[in-house]
Design a protein around this motif. Structure first.
Motif, PDB file in Angstrom:
ATOM      1  N   LYS A 216     -18.729  83.310  40.661  1.00 19.87           N
ATOM      2  CA  LYS A 216     -19.977  83.598  39.964  1.00 19.87           C
ATOM      3  C   LYS A 216     -19.860  84.938  39.248  1.00 19.87           C
ATOM      4  CE  LYS A 216     -23.888  82.759  41.968  1.00 19.87           C
ATOM      5  NZ  LYS A 216     -25.011  82.741  42.941  1.00 19.87           N
ATOM      6  N   ALA A 217     -20.728  85.148  38.261  1.00 21.82           N
ATOM      7  CA  ALA A 217     -20.730  86.422  37.557  1.00 21.82           C
ATOM      8  C   ALA A 217     -21.032  87.545  38.539  1.00 21.82           C
ATOM      9  CB  ALA A 217     -21.759  86.411  36.427  1.00 21.82           C
ATOM     10  N   PRO A 218     -20.454  88.733  38.351  1.00 20.59           N
ATOM     11  CA  PRO A 218     -20.707  89.858  39.262  1.00 20.59           C
ATOM     12  C   PRO A 218     -22.196  90.138  39.407  1.00 20.59           C
ATOM     13  CG  PRO A 218     -18.930  90.378  37.749  1.00 20.59           C
ATOM     14  CD  PRO A 218     -19.520  89.087  37.280  1.00 20.59           C
ATOM     15  N   LYS A 219     -22.582  90.524  40.597  1.00 18.72           N
ATOM     16  CA  LYS A 219     -23.986  90.826  40.886  1.00 18.72           C
ATOM     17  C   LYS A 219     -24.472  91.965  39.993  1.00 18.72           C
ATOM     18  CE  LYS A 219     -25.306  90.877  45.161  1.00 18.72           C
ATOM     19  NZ  LYS A 219     -25.525  91.297  46.578  1.00 18.72           N
ATOM     20  N   GLY A 220     -25.643  91.767  39.406  1.00 11.47           N
ATOM     21  CA  GLY A 220     -26.227  92.794  38.559  1.00 11.47           C
ATOM     22  C   GLY A 220     -25.789  92.731  37.106  1.00 11.47           C
ATOM     23  N   LEU A 221     -24.860  91.837  36.798  1.00 14.52           N
ATOM     24  CA  LEU A 221     -24.391  91.723  35.418  1.00 14.52           C
ATOM     25  C   LEU A 221     -25.213  90.667  34.682  1.00 14.52           C
ATOM     26  CD1 LEU A 221     -22.347  92.370  33.174  1.00 14.52           C
ATOM     27  CD2 LEU A 221     -20.870  90.601  34.123  1.00 14.52           C
ATOM     28  N   ASP A 222     -25.839  91.056  33.583  1.00 19.91           N
ATOM     29  CA  ASP A 222     -26.616  90.143  32.745  1.00 19.91           C
ATOM     30  C   ASP A 222     -25.672  89.529  31.717  1.00 19.91           C
ATOM     31  OD1 ASP A 222     -28.322  88.885  30.905  1.00 19.91           O
ATOM     32  OD2 ASP A 222     -29.930  90.333  31.258  1.00 19.91           O
ATOM     33  N   VAL A 223     -25.246  88.295  31.970  1.00 20.34           N
ATOM     34  CA  VAL A 223     -24.269  87.643  31.106  1.00 20.34           C
ATOM     35  C   VAL A 223     -24.838  87.423  29.702  1.00 20.34           C
ATOM     36  CG1 VAL A 223     -22.801  85.608  30.794  1.00 20.34           C
ATOM     37  CG2 VAL A 223     -23.191  86.525  33.091  1.00 20.34           C
ATOM     38  N   GLU A 224     -26.111  87.055  29.624  1.00 16.38           N
ATOM     39  CA  GLU A 224     -26.722  86.819  28.310  1.00 16.38           C
ATOM     40  C   GLU A 224     -26.770  88.107  27.494  1.00 16.38           C
ATOM     41  OE1 GLU A 224     -30.484  84.941  28.716  1.00 16.38           O
ATOM     42  OE2 GLU A 224     -29.671  83.077  29.556  1.00 16.38           O
ATOM     43  N   GLU A 225     -27.116  89.210  28.140  1.00 17.93           N
ATOM     44  CA  GLU A 225     -27.136  90.490  27.435  1.00 17.93           C
ATOM     45  C   GLU A 225     -25.743  90.873  26.966  1.00 17.93           C
ATOM     46  OE1 GLU A 225     -27.883  95.268  28.266  1.00 17.93           O
ATOM     47  OE2 GLU A 225     -28.384  93.780  29.818  1.00 17.93           O
ATOM     48  N   MET A 226     -24.747  90.647  27.832  1.00 14.87           N
ATOM     49  CA  MET A 226     -23.379  90.976  27.473  1.00 14.87           C
ATOM     50  C   MET A 226     -22.913  90.141  26.271  1.00 14.87           C
ATOM     51  SD  MET A 226     -19.992  90.876  29.899  1.00 14.87           S
ATOM     52  CE  MET A 226     -20.162  89.093  30.081  1.00 14.87           C
ATOM     53  N   ALA A 227     -23.233  88.842  26.284  1.00 16.23           N
ATOM     54  CA  ALA A 227     -22.863  87.983  25.162  1.00 16.23           C
ATOM     55  C   ALA A 227     -23.559  88.430  23.880  1.00 16.23           C
ATOM     56  CB  ALA A 227     -23.205  86.529  25.482  1.00 16.23           C
ATOM     57  N   ALA A 228     -24.817  88.861  24.025  1.00 14.42           N
ATOM     58  CA  ALA A 228     -25.552  89.344  22.860  1.00 14.42           C
ATOM     59  C   ALA A 228     -24.926  90.612  22.300  1.00 14.42           C
ATOM     60  CB  ALA A 228     -27.012  89.590  23.226  1.00 14.42           C
ATOM     61  N   ARG A 229     -24.441  91.488  23.189  1.00 18.50           N
ATOM     62  CA  ARG A 229     -23.787  92.714  22.743  1.00 18.50           C
ATOM     63  C   ARG A 229     -22.494  92.394  22.000  1.00 18.50           C
ATOM     64  NH1 ARG A 229     -24.626  97.382  25.705  1.00 18.50           N
ATOM     65  NH2 ARG A 229     -22.971  98.270  24.382  1.00 18.50           N
ATOM     66  N   ILE A 230     -21.756  91.411  22.505  1.00 16.14           N
ATOM     67  CA  ILE A 230     -20.526  91.008  21.806  1.00 16.14           C
ATOM     68  C   ILE A 230     -20.870  90.470  20.419  1.00 16.14           C
ATOM     69  CG2 ILE A 230     -18.564  89.412  21.814  1.00 16.14           C
ATOM     70  CD1 ILE A 230     -18.668  89.473  24.872  1.00 16.14           C
ATOM     71  N   LYS A 278     -13.129  97.330  24.570  1.00 13.21           N
ATOM     72  CA  LYS A 278     -13.540  98.664  25.016  1.00 13.21           C
ATOM     73  C   LYS A 278     -15.014  98.683  25.407  1.00 13.21           C
ATOM     74  CE  LYS A 278     -13.228 103.565  23.817  1.00 13.21           C
ATOM     75  NZ  LYS A 278     -14.503 103.910  24.438  1.00 13.21           N
ATOM     76  N   MET A 279     -15.867  98.007  24.629  1.00 11.33           N
ATOM     77  CA  MET A 279     -17.285  97.947  24.948  1.00 11.33           C
ATOM     78  C   MET A 279     -17.508  97.254  26.288  1.00 11.33           C
ATOM     79  SD  MET A 279     -20.068  95.700  25.038  1.00 11.33           S
ATOM     80  CE  MET A 279     -19.656  94.352  23.927  1.00 11.33           C
ATOM     81  N   LEU A 280     -16.799  96.156  26.515  1.00 11.65           N
ATOM     82  CA  LEU A 280     -16.939  95.422  27.774  1.00 11.65           C
ATOM     83  C   LEU A 280     -16.513  96.279  28.959  1.00 11.65           C
ATOM     84  CD1 LEU A 280     -15.550  91.929  26.668  1.00 11.65           C
ATOM     85  CD2 LEU A 280     -17.927  92.485  27.230  1.00 11.65           C
ATOM     86  N   HIS A 281     -15.452  97.033  28.782  1.00  7.02           N
ATOM     87  CA  HIS A 281     -14.972  97.895  29.864  1.00  7.02           C
ATOM     88  C   HIS A 281     -15.930  99.045  30.142  1.00  7.02           C
ATOM     89  CE1 HIS A 281     -12.777 101.481  31.303  1.00  7.02           C
ATOM     90  NE2 HIS A 281     -12.215 100.623  32.132  1.00  7.02           N
ATOM     91  N   ASP A 282     -16.343  99.730  29.087  1.00  3.19           N
ATOM     92  CA  ASP A 282     -17.148 100.940  29.255  1.00  3.19           C
ATOM     93  C   ASP A 282     -18.583 100.637  29.676  1.00  3.19           C
ATOM     94  OD1 ASP A 282     -14.919 102.305  28.478  1.00  3.19           O
ATOM     95  OD2 ASP A 282     -15.614 102.727  26.437  1.00  3.19           O
ATOM     96  N   ASP A 283     -19.177  99.564  29.117  1.00  2.00           N
ATOM     97  CA  ASP A 283     -20.598  99.288  29.343  1.00  2.00           C
ATOM     98  C   ASP A 283     -20.871  98.248  30.423  1.00  2.00           C
ATOM     99  OD1 ASP A 283     -20.918 101.044  27.281  1.00  2.00           O
ATOM    100  OD2 ASP A 283     -21.464  99.557  25.779  1.00  2.00           O
ATOM    101  N   PHE A 284     -19.891  97.387  30.727  1.00  2.00           N
ATOM    102  CA  PHE A 284     -20.142  96.308  31.684  1.00  2.00           C
ATOM    103  C   PHE A 284     -19.124  96.263  32.824  1.00  2.00           C
ATOM    104  CE2 PHE A 284     -22.188  94.954  27.748  1.00  2.00           C
ATOM    105  CZ  PHE A 284     -23.431  94.551  28.203  1.00  2.00           C
ATOM    106  N   GLY A 285     -18.184  97.205  32.860  1.00  2.00           N
ATOM    107  CA  GLY A 285     -17.247  97.269  33.973  1.00  2.00           C
ATOM    108  C   GLY A 285     -16.254  96.132  34.018  1.00  2.00           C
ATOM    109  N   ILE A 286     -15.917  95.543  32.879  1.00  2.75           N
ATOM    110  CA  ILE A 286     -14.941  94.466  32.829  1.00  2.75           C
ATOM    111  C   ILE A 286     -13.546  95.079  32.771  1.00  2.75           C
ATOM    112  CG2 ILE A 286     -14.124  92.442  31.580  1.00  2.75           C
ATOM    113  CD1 ILE A 286     -16.916  92.135  32.794  1.00  2.75           C
ATOM    114  N   GLU A 287     -12.774  94.858  33.824  1.00  2.00           N
ATOM    115  CA  GLU A 287     -11.443  95.465  33.879  1.00  2.00           C
ATOM    116  C   GLU A 287     -10.482  94.812  32.902  1.00  2.00           C
ATOM    117  OE1 GLU A 287      -7.648  95.711  36.875  1.00  2.00           O
ATOM    118  OE2 GLU A 287      -9.643  95.532  37.747  1.00  2.00           O
TER     119      GLU A 287
END
Length: 321
Positions: A216-230, A278-287
């Protein structure tokens, strides 16, 4: 076809547990205390002490497995273990919490039996042993508290020890009541309270560990918001097939498709992918992110500037021939 990239310039790092040695030391101390508390519980006929000793024994198992997991996850990826052994810590947390559920049920059953047939207990011994338990478990919990913030494995061990500290406080309370009032029902009541707390704590770890294993997606991570940011990064035309999961110990991974203008060159596409990464790493903790760019629309193989195509586009192009 996936786009290969690295994290140079913003290299992610894994917040791994650093308290392996502390866990081994805590294990030795806990085992010694478990033996003494169990003997005291049998001598004083205290179910509260016996239940707390049982919980402490589960802590010893938890600490041993957690310490092993700390060492195991350092082994490099090899062969079929392409992610390495990092999920050993998740399996350890799941096993420890599942064991706690069984212990909680057993304590509850025994407490109900004590309500029907109360037994005399030695209140002074309960208080003395429980006070030692409060001190020991509090010190160990504080030693593990730092790693518990970013490691499910350490968090499971921390909750074991913190839970025991609180349980021991409740045992002290029961001992005081029995000593000064002679009300024997205080012991099974406290035992039920301990059982409820253990069960509640264990279910939380079971749920979190299961979420990791179910990817499952990491706890506290808003997948829809992340997709919108991308999608908000120019000139991305669309985002789909977004998958986010946790391998373990805070290592969050992502894969997705992004639609880009057909006229984009490989160099331009690489720059956009690096910006998204870089945005995913810095703002959403995606390694680590695997981002597959594709043409905005069907893949037309005749276009020299085409970068990548989806499998669906390839299939469509094949049918058109």
């Amino acid at each position: 076809m996936a786009h290969d990239h690295d994290h140079s310039g913003h290299g992610a790092h894994v917040h791994g547990p650093t308290s392996g040695k502390r866990m081994w030391i805590s294990l030795v101390v806990t085992l010694a205390f478990c033996a003494g508390e169990a003997i005291a519980g049998l001598f004083s006929h205290s179910l509260a002490l016996l239940s707390d000793a049982g919980h402490n024994m589960s802590d010893a198992v938890a600490l041993g497995l957690a310490a092993y997991a700390v060492a195991a996850i350092k082994k490099p990826a090899a062969g079929r273990h392409t992610y390495g052994y990092i999920r050993i810590s998740t399996l350890t947390a799941l096993f420890n919490s599942s064991t706690l559920v069984v212990i909680a049920i057993w304590i509850a059953i025994e407490a109900i039996g004590r309500f029907r047939h109360p037994e005399p207990i030695t209140g002074n011994l309960m208080i003395g042993v429980a006070c030692i338990s409060v001190l020991m478990n509090t010190v160990i919990a504080l030693a593990l508290a730092g790693d518990a913030k970013h490691s499910l494995n350490s968090r499971a061990a921390f909750i074991h020890m913190a839970g025991d500290a609180l349980s021991a406080v409740a045992v002290v309370l029961a001992g005081v009541i029995v000593h000064y009032t002679g009300w024997l029902y205080a012991d099974p009541i406290v035992s039920l309270m301990i059982a409820v707390f253990i069960f509640w704590s264990a279910i939380g770890i079971v749920r979190d560990a299961s979420d990791v294993l179910m990817e499952k997606a990491p706890k506290g991570l808003d997948v829809e918001e992340m997709a919108a940011r991308i999608g908000g990064i120019e000139p991305v035309c669309g985002v789909h097939d977004v998958h986010v999961w946790t391998v373990g110990e805070g290592r969050n991974l992502l894969s997705c498709h992004v639609a880009l203008p057909a006229e984009f060159t490989l160099l331009e596409t690489t720059a956009i992918v690096a910006k998204i990464d870089k945005m995913l790493h810095d703002d959403f903790g995606i390694e680590h992110a695997t981002i597959q760019p594709e043409e905005n629309g069907l893949c037309k193989m005749a276009h020299a500037q085409t970068v990548f195509c989806t499998m669906e586009a390839h299939a469509h192009a094949g049918h058109s021939h």
